[in-house]
Design an enzyme around this catalytic site. Structure first.
Site, PDB file in Angstrom:
ATOM      1  CD  GLU A 149      -2.995  -1.044   0.105  1.00  0.00           C
ATOM      2  OE1 GLU A 149      -3.059  -0.024  -0.588  1.00  0.00           O
ATOM      3  OE2 GLU A 149      -3.728  -2.038  -0.083  1.00  0.00           O
ATOM      4  NE  ARG A 153      -3.529   2.898  -0.442  1.00  0.00           N
ATOM      5  CZ  ARG A 153      -4.785   2.881  -0.014  1.00  0.00           C
ATOM      6  NH1 ARG A 153      -5.350   3.969   0.429  1.00  0.00           N
ATOM      7  NH2 ARG A 153      -5.484   1.769  -0.005  1.00  0.00           N
ATOM      8  CG  ASP A 275      -5.869  -6.899  -8.021  1.00  0.00           C
ATOM      9  OD1 ASP A 275      -4.810  -7.169  -7.420  1.00  0.00           O
ATOM     10  OD2 ASP A 275      -6.808  -6.282  -7.475  1.00  0.00           O
ATOM     11  CD  GLU A 391     -10.238  -1.198  -8.440  1.00  0.00           C
ATOM     12  OE1 GLU A 391     -11.309  -0.689  -7.996  1.00  0.00           O
ATOM     13  OE2 GLU A 391      -9.231  -1.365  -7.733  1.00  0.00           O
TER      14      GLU A 391
HETATM   15  C1  DMJ Z   1      -6.055   0.596  -4.973  1.00  0.00           C
HETATM   16  O1  DMJ Z   1      -5.255   0.787  -3.873  1.00  0.00           O
HETATM   17  C2  DMJ Z   1      -5.315  -0.027  -6.114  1.00  0.00           C
HETATM   18  O2  DMJ Z   1      -6.019   0.177  -7.289  1.00  0.00           O
HETATM   19  C3  DMJ Z   1      -5.081  -1.502  -5.926  1.00  0.00           C
HETATM   20  O3  DMJ Z   1      -4.458  -2.095  -7.031  1.00  0.00           O
HETATM   21  C4  DMJ Z   1      -6.363  -2.211  -5.658  1.00  0.00           C
HETATM   22  N1  DMJ Z   1      -7.173  -1.591  -4.656  1.00  0.00           N
HETATM   23  C5  DMJ Z   1      -7.276  -0.168  -4.564  1.00  0.00           C
HETATM   24  C6  DMJ Z   1      -8.508   0.438  -5.168  1.00  0.00           C
HETATM   25  O4  DMJ Z   1      -9.611  -0.331  -5.197  1.00  0.00           O
END
Ligand code: DMJ
Length: 484
Positions: A149, A153, A275, A391
Site C-alpha cells: 500500500e 500510494r 490483480d 476500477e
Molecule cells: C487501490 O489501492 C489499487 O487500485 C489496488 O491495485 C487495488 N485496490 C485499490 C482500489 O480499489
C-alpha cells in the site's frame, strides 16, 4: 423518484449506444428495471444535494461541463479533508475526525491526491500540499507499514508528482521512502515481506500474495530517476520468483509463504490478491521495455482466458478456479475485478475488453452501485460493501480513450451520478457498508482522490491531458513516464 428516472434514461442511452456500437446487450441488463431493484432503491432514502449531469437519450455529453463537475466534486472532498484532517492520512467523512493508519501520519491523502490536482490544474491546492509535505512529512517512523500500500500510494504518488511538477523535494522523499521499504525484499525467496518497519528496516509477516509482490513500476522508476539499479533489481526478482511458482496449468494462487515459496491459498482469479501482478507484467513491459515482463505477460494470458473466463446468460465474466487444475470453483466477480477490461484494452484485446465492460456496467446498475463481490450467474451479493473503488471507472476511461466511443461517456455519467447521490456527505465522500441499503460508512480511502476522481476527470478532460505515448499508470493511477 429521480434516481430511477436517471437509471431508466441511462439504460435507454446505453442500449442505443450499445446497439449503435454494434454490441449486443446482455439480458442481465434487464435486471436494472426489476421491481426488486426499485424496492431496494426506494428503501435507501433521500440523497444529499446532488448535482447531476442528467443524461438524455440521444444527447451528446458535454465533456467540458462533466470535467468541471468532477473537479468541483474533487474540491468538495479535498476541502473536507483539508478542514478536518489536514496533515493526517485520511478524513473520516461522517464524523469529520482524522484517521492515521499507523498512529502517526504518512500524509497519505496529500500524497495520493497530489498528481490529480496537478492534472486538474488545481495549482493553489497542489502547491499547498507540496509545501506541507516538504515541511511536515517524515518517513523516519518506528512503524510497520504494509509495503504494497505504501509503495503504490506513496512511492508511486511522490514519483508521479515529481515527474509532473519537477519539484525535487518530492524525489528526495521518494528516495528516502524507497530506501526504507527496500529491506522488505530481503527474504530467502526474494518475494517481499508484507510489512516493514520504516525506521529499523525489520520485517513482519510471512504470508503475502502475488499482487503485493509486484512493485516494479514504482521501484523501477526510482532506479531510473536516481541511477541506482538496486531498486529495479529487487522488485524485478520478486515478480520473477512469483511467476516461477505458477502451477502446471499456468495459474497463480491467492497467497504464498515468503520464506518457503509455497502457496497457502490456491484460488486463482484476476481480482483480489492477483490483480496488479498481471497488470504489472504488461505495464512493466510498456514502462521499461523489459522483455522478460513481455514474455511473462504473454505466458499469463492463455491460462487466464482458458480457466478463468466464463460465459453466462448475462455475458462475459472472469471467475475463480483452483490454480493447480484450472477447475472452476466460484462464479464470483466484484469491484476489484472490474479493472480487467482496462488491462485487456491496453493489450489490444478490444473485443473481450468491451464485452467485459458491459458486464461491469450490469454489476453497477443491478444495485445502483457496484458491490465488492457478487455471483455473476445469479447476481446475488456476497459482499455488499462499496469502498469508493475506481476500477470500473478506470476501465471506462481506458475504453473511451482507446475507442473514442461516446457510450463510455454515458457510462461514466451514470457512475458519477451514483457517487454523488449515494456517497456524497456534507464534508466529503463516504464508502457504503452495503450497496443494497446504501448505508454510508465512516471511511474515505485516499484512492478516491488518486484514482476514482482522476479517472472520472480524465474521461471527460481533453485527451492531451495525459500523453499516453509516454505514460503508464501504476495500479494507484499515478501516471509514470516511460523509460523504454
Ligand atoms: C487501490 O489501492 C489499487 O487500485 C489496488 O491495485 C487495488 N485496490 C485499490 C482500489 O480499489
Amino acid at each position: 423518484m429521480r434516481f430511477l428516472g436517471v437509471v431508466g434514461t441511462i439504460v435507454r442511452v446505453c442500449g442505443a449506444a450499445l446497439l449503435g456500437s454494434g454490441l449486443l446487450l446482455g439480458s442481465g441488463l434487464l435486471l436494472i428495471g426489476s421491481g426488486v431493484l426499485n424496492a431496494q432503491v426506494a428503501a435507501a432514502g433521500a440523497a444529499q444535494e446532488p448535482t447531476f449531469g442528467t443524461p438524455t437519450f440521444g444527447t451528446a455529453i458535454d465533456r467540458a461541463a462533466m470535467a468541471e463537475r468532477v473537479k468541483q466534486e474533487y474540491l468538495h472532498g479535498w476541502n473536507g479533508y483539508r478542514q478536518a484532517a489536514w496533515g493526517h492520512d485520511e478524513v473520516m467523512p461522517l464524523t469529520g475526525k482524522p484517521h492515521d493508519w499507523y498512529g502517526v501520519s504518512l500524509h497519505m491523502t496529500e500524497i495520493d491526491g497530489l498528481d490529480t490536482m496537478l492534472l486538474m490544474g488545481l495549482t493553489t491546492e497542489a502547491t499547498e500540499a507540496r509545501e506541507d509535505l516538504d515541511k511536515n512529512l517524515s518517513f523516519d517512523q518506528d512503524i510497520y507499514v504494509k509495503n504494497f500500500e505504501i509503495t503504490i500510494r506513496c512511492l508511486g504518488g511522490l514519483e508521479s508528482a515529481y515527474e509532473i511538477s519537477g519539484d525535487k523535494r518530492l524525489l528526495a522523499l521518494a528516495e528516502d521512502l524507497g530506501d526504507r521499504l527496500l529491506p522488505a525484499f530481503h527474504s530467502p525467496t526474494g518475494i517481499p515481506y508484507p510489512f516493514v518497519n520504516l525506521k529499523t528496516g525489520k520485517v513482519k509477516g510471512v504470508e503475502t500474495d502475488p499482487a503485493s509482490s509486484a512493485l516494479l513500476p514504482e521501484f523501477g522508476t526510482l532506479s531510473k530517476l536516481t541511477g541506482k539499479p538496486v531498486y529495479y533489481d529487487a522488485a524485478k526478482r520478486a515478480m520473477v520468483e512469483i511467476w516461477k511458482r505458477r502451477s502446471g496449468v499456468g495459474l497463480l494462487g491467492g497467497a504464498i509463504n515468503v520464506d518457503t515459496g509455497k502457496w497457502t491459498d490456491t484460488t486463482a482469479t484476476v481480482g483480489s490478491g492477483t490483480d496488479s501482478f498481471y497488470e504489472y507484467l504488461l505495464k512493466c513491459w510498456l514502462l521499461f521495455g523489459d522483455k522478460d515482463m513481455q514474455t511473462m505477460w504473454q505466458q499469463a494470458t492463455g491460462p487466464i482466458h482458458q480457466y478463468l473466463e466464463d460465459e453466462v446468460r448475462s455475458g462475459l465474466w472472469y471467475g475463480e478456479a483452483e490454480m493447480m487444475t484450472g477447475k472452476r470453483t466460484e462464479q464470483n466477480y466484484g469491484a476489484l475485478d472490474a479493472f480487467f477490461p482496462a488491462l485487456l484494452a491496453l493489450d489490444g484485446d478490444m473485443s473481450r475488453a468491451q464485452r467485459l465492460q458491459l458486464s461491469n456496467f450490469q454489476m453497477w446498475t443491478a444495485y445502483g452501485i457496484e458491490p465488492e463481490v457478487m455471483n455473476y450467474a445469479t447476481f446475488e451479493v456476497s459482499d455488499g460493501g462499496y469502498q469508493l473503488r475506481p476500477e470500473i471507472i478506470e476501465s471506462t476511461y481506458y475504453l473511451h480513450h482507446l475507442t473514442g466511443d461516446p457510450l463510455y461517456e454515458h457510462m461514466g455519467q451514470m457512475y458519477y451520478d451514483s457517487l454523488v447521490r449515494w456517497c456524497r456527505t456534507p464534508n466529503a465522500y463516504a464508502a457504503l457498508s452495503d450497496v443494497r441499503t446504501k448505508a454510508q460508512k465512516d471511511d474515505m480511502e485516499s484512492f478516491f482522490f488518486a484514482e476514482t476522481l482522476k479517472y472520472l476527470y480524465l474521461l471527460y478532460a481533453p485527451d492531451a491531458t495525459v500523453d499516453w505515448r509516454r505514460t503508464v499508470f501504476n495500479t494507484e493511477a499515478h501516471p509514470l513516464k516511460r523509460f523504454d
